[in-house]
Design a protein around this motif. Structure first.
Motif, PDB file in Angstrom:
ATOM      1  N   SER A  36      10.249   9.362   3.816  1.00 28.95           N
ATOM      2  CA  SER A  36      10.314   8.860   2.436  1.00 28.95           C
ATOM      3  C   SER A  36      11.605   8.120   2.099  1.00 28.95           C
ATOM      4  N   PHE A  37      12.516   7.935   3.064  1.00 21.42           N
ATOM      5  CA  PHE A  37      13.788   7.282   2.738  1.00 21.42           C
ATOM      6  C   PHE A  37      13.584   5.859   2.242  1.00 21.42           C
ATOM      7  N   TRP A  38      12.588   5.158   2.764  1.00 22.62           N
ATOM      8  CA  TRP A  38      12.370   3.733   2.491  1.00 22.62           C
ATOM      9  C   TRP A  38      12.258   3.431   1.004  1.00 22.62           C
ATOM     10  N   ARG A  39      11.540   4.255   0.269  1.00 25.82           N
ATOM     11  CA  ARG A  39      11.268   3.922  -1.127  1.00 25.82           C
ATOM     12  C   ARG A  39      12.283   4.544  -2.085  1.00 25.82           C
ATOM     13  N   GLN A  40      13.446   4.931  -1.581  1.00 25.16           N
ATOM     14  CA  GLN A  40      14.475   5.529  -2.426  1.00 25.16           C
ATOM     15  C   GLN A  40      15.805   4.791  -2.254  1.00 25.16           C
ATOM     16  N   PRO A  41      15.859   3.529  -2.669  1.00 23.92           N
ATOM     17  CA  PRO A  41      17.083   2.742  -2.457  1.00 23.92           C
ATOM     18  C   PRO A  41      18.286   3.262  -3.218  1.00 23.92           C
ATOM     19  N   ALA A  42      18.062   4.003  -4.295  1.00 24.76           N
ATOM     20  CA  ALA A  42      19.192   4.544  -5.037  1.00 24.76           C
ATOM     21  C   ALA A  42      19.883   5.669  -4.279  1.00 24.76           C
ATOM     22  N   LEU A  43      19.157   6.290  -3.338  1.00 18.68           N
ATOM     23  CA  LEU A  43      19.696   7.416  -2.585  1.00 18.68           C
ATOM     24  C   LEU A  43      20.147   7.044  -1.183  1.00 18.68           C
ATOM     25  N   HIS A  56      12.049  -3.360  -7.082  1.00 21.40           N
ATOM     26  CA  HIS A  56      13.252  -3.539  -6.258  1.00 21.40           C
ATOM     27  C   HIS A  56      12.941  -4.407  -5.044  1.00 21.40           C
ATOM     28  N   LEU A  57      11.836  -4.112  -4.367  1.00 23.59           N
ATOM     29  CA  LEU A  57      11.468  -4.851  -3.161  1.00 23.59           C
ATOM     30  C   LEU A  57      11.213  -6.323  -3.469  1.00 23.59           C
ATOM     31  N   ALA A  58      10.479  -6.581  -4.542  1.00 21.64           N
ATOM     32  CA  ALA A  58      10.195  -7.971  -4.913  1.00 21.64           C
ATOM     33  C   ALA A  58      11.483  -8.703  -5.303  1.00 21.64           C
ATOM     34  N   HIS A  59      12.334  -8.045  -6.060  1.00 19.43           N
ATOM     35  CA  HIS A  59      13.585  -8.668  -6.509  1.00 19.43           C
ATOM     36  C   HIS A  59      14.512  -8.980  -5.336  1.00 19.43           C
ATOM     37  N   GLN A  60      14.639  -8.044  -4.406  1.00 19.10           N
ATOM     38  CA  GLN A  60      15.584  -8.215  -3.301  1.00 19.10           C
ATOM     39  C   GLN A  60      15.094  -9.196  -2.256  1.00 19.10           C
ATOM     40  N   THR A  61      13.799  -9.263  -2.022  1.00 13.79           N
ATOM     41  CA  THR A  61      13.265 -10.116  -0.952  1.00 13.79           C
ATOM     42  C   THR A  61      12.778 -11.473  -1.443  1.00 13.79           C
ATOM     43  N   GLY A  62      12.464 -11.586  -2.734  1.00  7.06           N
ATOM     44  CA  GLY A  62      11.864 -12.813  -3.243  1.00  7.06           C
ATOM     45  C   GLY A  62      10.370 -12.890  -3.004  1.00  7.06           C
ATOM     46  N   TRP A  63       9.784 -11.835  -2.451  1.00  9.53           N
ATOM     47  CA  TRP A  63       8.340 -11.801  -2.192  1.00  9.53           C
ATOM     48  C   TRP A  63       7.623 -11.142  -3.362  1.00  9.53           C
ATOM     49  N   ALA A  64       6.553 -11.777  -3.800  1.00 10.55           N
ATOM     50  CA  ALA A  64       5.653 -11.123  -4.737  1.00 10.55           C
ATOM     51  C   ALA A  64       4.879 -10.035  -4.000  1.00 10.55           C
ATOM     52  N   LEU A  65       4.404  -9.064  -4.759  1.00 15.63           N
ATOM     53  CA  LEU A  65       3.646  -7.961  -4.175  1.00 15.63           C
ATOM     54  C   LEU A  65       2.393  -7.705  -5.001  1.00 15.63           C
ATOM     55  N   LEU A  66       1.303  -7.429  -4.310  1.00 17.13           N
ATOM     56  CA  LEU A  66       0.121  -6.883  -4.962  1.00 17.13           C
ATOM     57  C   LEU A  66       0.002  -5.437  -4.511  1.00 17.13           C
ATOM     58  N   ASP A  95       0.808   6.830  -6.910  1.00 21.48           N
ATOM     59  CA  ASP A  95      -0.012   5.787  -7.525  1.00 21.48           C
ATOM     60  C   ASP A  95       0.880   4.596  -7.847  1.00 21.48           C
ATOM     61  N   LEU A  96       0.371   3.690  -8.684  1.00 22.25           N
ATOM     62  CA  LEU A  96       1.160   2.516  -9.032  1.00 22.25           C
ATOM     63  C   LEU A  96       2.462   2.887  -9.728  1.00 22.25           C
ATOM     64  N   GLU A  97       2.442   3.911 -10.573  1.00 22.00           N
ATOM     65  CA  GLU A  97       3.634   4.258 -11.338  1.00 22.00           C
ATOM     66  C   GLU A  97       4.717   4.877 -10.460  1.00 22.00           C
ATOM     67  N   THR A  98       4.328   5.728  -9.508  1.00 25.74           N
ATOM     68  CA  THR A  98       5.342   6.369  -8.678  1.00 25.74           C
ATOM     69  C   THR A  98       6.078   5.355  -7.809  1.00 25.74           C
ATOM     70  N   HIS A  99       5.420   4.266  -7.481  1.00 24.31           N
ATOM     71  CA  HIS A  99       6.042   3.246  -6.632  1.00 24.31           C
ATOM     72  C   HIS A  99       6.480   2.011  -7.422  1.00 24.31           C
ATOM     73  N   ASP A 100       6.328   2.049  -8.742  1.00 28.87           N
ATOM     74  CA  ASP A 100       6.616   0.863  -9.543  1.00 28.87           C
ATOM     75  C   ASP A 100       8.077   0.429  -9.427  1.00 28.87           C
ATOM     76  N   ALA A 101       8.995   1.359  -9.593  1.00 28.28           N
ATOM     77  CA  ALA A 101      10.418   0.998  -9.531  1.00 28.28           C
ATOM     78  C   ALA A 101      10.768   0.421  -8.165  1.00 28.28           C
ATOM     79  N   PHE A 102      10.202   1.025  -7.101  1.00 21.55           N
ATOM     80  CA  PHE A 102      10.524   0.509  -5.771  1.00 21.55           C
ATOM     81  C   PHE A 102       9.904  -0.868  -5.541  1.00 21.55           C
ATOM     82  N   CYS A 103       8.663  -1.078  -5.983  1.00 25.57           N
ATOM     83  CA  CYS A 103       8.045  -2.390  -5.790  1.00 25.57           C
ATOM     84  C   CYS A 103       8.822  -3.472  -6.523  1.00 25.57           C
ATOM     85  N   VAL A 119       0.854  -1.181   0.000  1.00 22.72           N
ATOM     86  CA  VAL A 119       0.000   0.000   0.000  1.00 22.72           C
ATOM     87  C   VAL A 119       0.897   1.240   0.000  1.00 22.72           C
ATOM     88  N   HIS A 120       0.854   1.995  -1.078  1.00 24.13           N
ATOM     89  CA  HIS A 120       1.766   3.131  -1.233  1.00 24.13           C
ATOM     90  C   HIS A 120       1.354   4.320  -0.378  1.00 24.13           C
TER      91      HIS A 120
END
Length: 298
Positions: free
Chosen positions: A268-275, A94-104, A84-92, A75-76
């Motif tokens: 907002s630090f959580w959803r900015q892994p590049a920073l 990243h999160l799915a790739h790094q953790t192995g968890w699927a996300l809805l 919306d979905l697009e603003t959090h798309d890159a982070f989701c 939930v963004h």
């Protein structure tokens, strides 16, 4: 209370007073459009399967890193108003790739056009849909946590108050959980100022609606029976104290809760892994913690 250099760089890039714009509906719509455009221009990770789905009328996006992956509700944030979905798309991704968890990821209706209970109703509907339709999308919701950042964390916590069995664990990143809590002015900065947070609250749950326990979960009279919680706060964030107080009340009620304060961090630090190094570290912790909870339930 020292700002991490990465936080200082973000605030300098945002500029002083960047969060002090008068939030008219016209401004809100412009901010939404700008954020979406910026997000669409950025890089993103490829995954095994990414698809937009209709969850009983609620638009969502499913991120699957592999077939059979465990799945969490995402939930963004954005003050119930932005993102919306697009603003959090890159982070989701990243999160799915790094953790192995699927996300809805849930594209819930937003205030001020759609105030409470619309956003929370949409999250509840999406979670129930995921429980029923996981196998059809080759994911496993037998243990289904929910993850939310900022106002998204409020919606996750609110859902747990509304229905403690709706999800199996709650991950709350810098959650606003008490509309009546005093916001420490000294913790405000360009990432989030107290007046803007007040405006967000009023857009989502004006007047007495703010006192409902599924709007202000910290005001729920009984938090026993809540699913396990991981609460992350940022040291330089006006929401820090109420998030930590909520974690303490969960612990007092006997809930399995772990709480961390990210030192030197801002909202907002959580959803900015590049920073932020702290974002990447927190993602690792979230993945490991959800794996541990899931193993204990199997």
């Amino acid at each position: 209370m020292t700002l991490h250099p990465q936080s200082r760089a973000l605030l300098e890039a945002m500029g002083e007073g960047a969060d002090a714009v008068e939030m008219t509906l016209e401004v809100v719509r412009a901010l939404r459009s700008d954020a979406r455009e910026a997000a669409l221009s950025g890089p993103r990770i490829g995954l095994d399967h990414v698809v937009d789905v209709d969850a009983d009328g609620v638009p969502c996006r499913l991120y699957r890193p592999r077939q059979g992956a465990p799945v969490a509700l995402y939930v963004h944030g954005g003050g119930w108003v932005l993102h919306d979905l697009e603003t959090h798309d890159a982070f989701c991704r990243h999160l799915a790739h790094q953790t192995g968890w699927a996300l809805l990821a849930v594209d819930y209706r937003r205030a001020p056009e759609h105030p409470y209970p619309a956003p929370l109703d949409d999250v509840q509907t999406a979670g129930a849909w995921l429980r029923e339709h996981d196998r059809g999308h080759r994911v496993d919701a037998s243990f289904m946590p929910a993850i939310g950042d900022s106002s998204g964390a409020n919606l996750v916590a609110g859902l747990c108050v509304r229905d403690a069995g709706a999800v199996d664990a709650q991950v709350l990143l810098y959650p606003p959980v008490d509309r009546r809590a005093e916001l420490p002015i000294g913790l405000g900065n360009a990432a989030l100022e107290a007046p803007t947070m007040d405006w967000f609250w009023d857009a989502y749950a004006p007047g007495d609606l703010a006192d409902l326990p599924d709007v202000s979960p910290a005001r729920a009279t009984d938090l026993s029976g809540q699913p396990p919680a991981y609460v992350v706060t940022a040291e330089h964030d006006v929401l820090r104290d109420q998030g930590e107080e909520h974690a303490a009340r969960l612990a007092e009620a006997g809930v399995d809760v772990l709480a961390h304060r990210a030192l030197g961090m801002v909202h907002s630090f959580w959803r900015q892994p590049a920073l932020f190094d702290a974002s990447r570290s927190t993602v690792t912790v979230v993945g490991a913690l959800l794996d541990a909870h899931r193993s204990r339930r199997r």
